[in-house]
Design an enzyme around this catalytic site. Sequence first.
Site, PDB file in Angstrom:
ATOM      1  N   GLU A   1       0.898  -1.186  -0.004  1.00 58.81           N
ATOM      2  CA  GLU A   1       0.003   0.000   0.235  1.00 58.81           C
ATOM      3  C   GLU A   1       0.995   1.112   0.199  1.00 58.81           C
ATOM      4  OE1 GLU A   1      -2.422  -1.233   3.127  1.00 58.81           O
ATOM      5  OE2 GLU A   1      -3.422  -2.745   2.096  1.00 58.81           O
TER       6      GLU A   1
ATOM      7  N   GLU B   1       4.061 -10.711   0.478  1.00 55.04           N
ATOM      8  CA  GLU B   1       2.485 -10.549   0.350  1.00 55.04           C
ATOM      9  C   GLU B   1       1.998 -10.261  -0.788  1.00 55.04           C
ATOM     10  OE1 GLU B   1       1.036  -8.533   4.358  1.00 55.04           O
ATOM     11  OE2 GLU B   1       2.015  -7.090   3.444  1.00 55.04           O
TER      12      GLU B   1
ATOM     13  N   SER C   1      -4.962 -11.882   3.487  1.00 53.03           N
ATOM     14  CA  SER C   1      -6.022 -12.516   3.844  1.00 53.03           C
ATOM     15  C   SER C   1      -5.897 -13.932   4.835  1.00 53.03           C
ATOM     16  CB  SER C   1      -6.815 -13.048   2.517  1.00 53.03           C
ATOM     17  OG  SER C   1      -7.235 -11.944   1.779  1.00 53.03           O
TER      18      SER C   1
HETATM   19  P1  PGA Z   1      -4.983  -8.561   5.040  1.00 55.95           P
HETATM   20  O1  PGA Z   1      -3.809  -7.565   5.128  1.00 55.95           O
HETATM   21  O2  PGA Z   1      -4.588  -9.418   6.136  1.00 55.95           O
HETATM   22  O3  PGA Z   1      -6.010  -7.640   5.474  1.00 55.95           O
HETATM   23  O4  PGA Z   1      -5.222  -9.208   3.812  1.00 55.95           O
HETATM   24  C1  PGA Z   1      -2.419  -8.045   4.969  1.00 55.95           C
HETATM   25  C2  PGA Z   1      -1.343  -6.945   5.045  1.00 55.95           C
HETATM   26  O5  PGA Z   1      -1.705  -6.017   4.266  1.00 55.95           O
HETATM   27  O6  PGA Z   1      -0.538  -6.939   5.512  1.00 55.95           O
END
Ligand code: PGA
Length: 247
Positions: free
Chosen positions: A94, A162, A207
């Site tokens: 992000e 990730e 997730s």
């Molecule tokens: P999530 O996010 O578990 O909500 O998929 C994981 C992360 O971005 O570290």
Amino acid sequence: MKKLAAGNWKMNGTKASLAEVSALLAAHPAPVCEMLLCPPATLIDRMAETAKGTTLLVGAQDSHAKPQGAHTGDLSVAMLKDAGATHVIVGHSERRTDHGETDDLVRAKAQAVVDAGLIAIVCIGETEAERDAGQTLAVIGTQLDGSIPLGATATNVVVAYEPVWAIGTGRTPTLSEIAEVHSFLRGRLRGLVGEEAAGVRILYGGSVKPSNATDIFAVPHVDGALVGGASLKAADFGAIVAALSAA
Ligand code: PGA
């Protein structure tokens, strides 16, 4: 190597959310694995107070690479450390997307974190288009090479794999896809940090929830998880901590 359950609260949480931390600690006062929460920076100080005398570790979600100066709105590693952080997530997808962070910048941030004596959680992961094009290993290999700081060891760096398309979507790679990536990363780390690679925690993120945690933690070279949504509720994160402790 102690496994690590790390929670990333992202842009969620106010003072009232610390009740979840108290509930988590009441239910899991001494887990076998390490337990870390990375709240928004506004809560690091208060969460560190709540965590005092417990096994809970507190971290930050980002830091600036420079030690101080004219960088409005940014926080240095020294400030985060002063607030009580022991870990800093760097290069989360992000951040890479929302703020255009490159491998060079992520590495500079990771360098600042380890140079300050904190632990850097370096995030890497492919997009769905990259996976569909068969580029997953090439992409994450390049990200890993470009993001790991000098002097990385098993104690100052954690890697988080990730897949971008698995974050917050409820979708995850298959267990064999996770296994392929994690074993690839172990080998790639050996090329970067030599024998230390055996002890570097490689987390899976994207997730992770109570219903899939046990299966994911049974995958070779999965040394824990970086958890977003499911880290916000004590019951969910506690169940993930328990699954990792039992793995
Ligand atoms: P999530 O996010 O578990 O909500 O998929 C994981 C992360 O971005 O570290």
